[in-house]
Motif scaffolding. Sequence first.
Motif, short mmCIF file in Angstrom:
data_model
loop_
_atom_site.label_atom_id
_atom_site.label_comp_id
_atom_site.label_asym_id
_atom_site.label_seq_id
_atom_site.Cartn_x
_atom_site.Cartn_y
_atom_site.Cartn_z
N ALA A 1 -4.97 11.95 -6.99
CA ALA A 1 -3.87 12.88 -6.56
C ALA A 1 -4.03 13.14 -5.01
CB ALA A 1 -3.57 14.09 -7.45
N LEU A 2 -5.10 13.48 -4.63
CA LEU A 2 -5.37 13.93 -3.12
C LEU A 2 -5.12 12.67 -2.22
CD1 LEU A 2 -8.51 16.11 -3.53
CD2 LEU A 2 -5.99 16.84 -2.68
N SER A 3 -5.87 11.39 -2.91
CA SER A 3 -5.81 10.35 -2.10
C SER A 3 -4.26 9.82 -1.89
CB SER A 3 -6.56 9.08 -2.74
OG SER A 3 -6.05 8.55 -3.82
N GLN A 4 -3.38 9.75 -3.10
CA GLN A 4 -2.25 9.59 -2.94
C GLN A 4 -1.37 10.45 -2.16
OE1 GLN A 4 -2.17 7.07 -7.32
NE2 GLN A 4 -1.02 9.14 -7.23
N GLY A 5 -1.65 11.56 -2.36
CA GLY A 5 -0.88 12.74 -1.38
C GLY A 5 -1.09 12.47 0.07
N ARG B 1 1.02 -1.18 0.07
CA ARG B 1 0.06 0.04 -0.14
C ARG B 1 0.79 1.10 -0.12
NH1 ARG B 1 -1.83 -2.27 4.68
NH2 ARG B 1 -1.28 -0.66 5.39
N LEU B 2 0.41 2.22 -0.54
CA LEU B 2 1.02 3.51 -0.64
C LEU B 2 1.32 3.82 0.74
CD1 LEU B 2 -0.47 5.83 -3.45
CD2 LEU B 2 1.92 4.41 -3.50
N GLU C 1 -1.14 12.56 -10.50
CA GLU C 1 -0.97 11.36 -10.03
C GLU C 1 0.41 10.78 -10.05
OE1 GLU C 1 -3.55 8.49 -11.88
OE2 GLU C 1 -4.84 10.02 -12.56
N SER C 2 1.41 10.93 -11.02
CA SER C 2 2.86 10.55 -11.04
C SER C 2 3.58 11.05 -9.95
CB SER C 2 3.58 10.81 -12.59
OG SER C 2 2.89 10.17 -13.45
#
Length: 793
Positions: free
Chosen positions: A119-123, A50-51, A487-488
Amino acid sequence: MAWLDKDSFELRRLLRACTFGAAMLVGSGFITGVLADLGPGGTAPVRPFRLDQVRLGDGLLQEKRDLIKGFLRDYDARKFMVLFNNQAGRPNPAGVDPPGGWEDGGLLSGHWTGHFLTALSQGYADQGEEVLKVKLDWMVNELAECQDAITARMDGQLSNSTSSSSSWIPTHPGYLGALPEDTVLRLGPPRWAVYGSSLENNTWAPWYTQHKIMRGLLDAYYNTNNTQAYDVVVRMADWAYLALTVGDKNHAGYTGNLTRDDLNYMWDLYIGGEFGGANEVFPEIYQLTGDAKHLDTAKAFDNRESLFSAAVENRDILVVPKDKIPGRRRPERLHANTHVPQFIGYLRVFEFSGEQEYFDAAKNFYGWVVPHRGFANGGTSGNYPGSTSNVELFQNRDNIANAIAEDGSETCTTYNLLKLARNLFLHEHNATYMDNYERGLFNQIAASRADSESADDPLLTYFQPLTPGSSRDYGNTGTCCGGTGQESHTKYQETVYLRSADDTTLYVNLFIPSTLNWQDRGFVIEQETTFPRGDSTKLTVTGEGPLDINLRVPAWARKGFEVTVNGEALPRDEVKPGTYLALSRTWKSGDVIEANMPFSIQIERALDRPDTQAIMWGPVLLQLLGSPTGGSGSFWELSLYRYLKLDGNYSLAAIMQTGATASGDPLFTTAGTNLTARPYYIGDSQAVSSYFRRVEPEVVFGSLDTGVANLKRNDGLPNYDVPVAGITSPGTDGPTFLDLVWDQAPFATHDAFVDAVTSVAGAFVEAGVYSADERDTIVAKAGEAEEELTPEA
């Protein structure tokens, strides 16, 4: 800052995986007793962490990430809701406008919302910043309200809005979009809308937009445990199933359910039929819900008329002659970013159906692109003489040198190529996939973000032109690349570490400062490195127990890859570039793995024209600063062989490191021409050249000139499958005499060097390139050059 609540994630994982039982389908076989993980690759033999389990440390990628996270924090999320609210009949706050660009109410509106959600969730997963979670949760709730309001109209519940945008009645429940449902349904029968700008009649990749929204919602669920996002995306998937089976049933010309033939016809429409990776989300929703109709929806996206079968059979038809176009609608050149993500989706179908043809199609397709259409920066696509003037399309096979004269190398395409390479690795564990991933990541992806701050502009690239003397443009509010770029730069940690499905093996794939918290195994792995500004890494283990650690040995590590464990060196014969080094032992806290991988200058020749070359520093492409002096279309010209010694080390004399930027990025100077070369990833708008022309007119050994022309071997280059205007194919080009000699460096002794010269010269005589007298002259001069070629102590 505390990491995310792991218990909620593990409980969710257990409940969802148990939908399928303890034996989970993986490809064409089963992993018995191993539960599936959620998300991409969740049933593969090798799986992601998981990230939130991996934290970035200080370095180049964190710098790029922080710039994008600053944009995510400051950008007004209300802008994304304006067009959705219009369709739902909900009010908008005064003075708030849509983002602009392609997010202006035109036919691709809505896609950027999905990218921003991802992007928000990954951030948030990265460091748990509450401001990102608050913004994400608000957006998801607003989207849910819009979805409810649109579906309620089917029951006669109309909004109080007087806007015509909200007066339409949906055909199927669950639709969510920034445009009317009709803009999606009209792609299929009976209207067969085509790509264009008319809001009433045309269409523009409507399923691409649906995919981006659904992907964003799924990522919100995976990365932040937002269960409302899960509910919304499942309803969207229910709607998609009806849209692709029942179809446009309320239209007067409706004749019945969609057929396989109808779907094939839809997906071959240029741009209008582009669906991104829509087929990737539905297998995941099948996994989450256990409802097999969602796997059927994924298969509805099979592009079977013109591409899928060819990919299964490994027949490269990305570009075909005009008289050999397969299917009823496709053009002779396929759009790169339309088709790469389709094969990401096919892998997802494979993971949940076990049907081998989906895996074969994805693997073969990837092999068509890399290396046969791959540029030195890890990108692809470009125009060439005699073809349609659209640089977003694939170039013909093995065309590099004649495909870099215009923009090309779309950033979105590289984003998707990395996803595809990563997902293939999860099944095949071939280090070449990771070599390619690393190249794309540290070049085109890292370079896609400008090295400056902005609160209202993502400052991302669309194209990254490889034309000599070109510069990059940064911006791209509302575009596809402006979305995937967000995203990247918020998921750099996703591939640093991977694990086997049974948790017995850890793969260390990338050299990025980071910390892995592997709670299931009780291990924490901290990686300290300045890579790619430095060429070593240190991994410190906290935890105890047996574990196989597979450490990637990059293919570019030609000057050695020295590994120590707790200070004890491993035998060098165990280390082979382009593979993984297995470190199997019972680890204890405080164990340290160190790897030194000296960077070196490598010259990479274009497949079709060997004198068109790129300079690589490890995995990093070096660009020459400034515009070539020959005018438009000209290249910088370099002569470098006269500076080489027996070790063949360009970096000691031909292209030397002479300084560094304030950030620590190395700077190089070319011998003879005094040009500055710097890493590709530096994000500004200076004029740069990614390729140069090698000019080596005579055979020389140091300062000794043989007086013999440095002729070429006839390798029949270029040899294109589809013609290029003005270029003879097959041609008569090939590597030069000196190319073939120095390809064999380093030479242990001067005698070994002379033997190589003698062998190559003899082959050139046999081929009729050189006369016997020319051979003898070359060999004699090589023998005299011992002092010239001896490396300095």
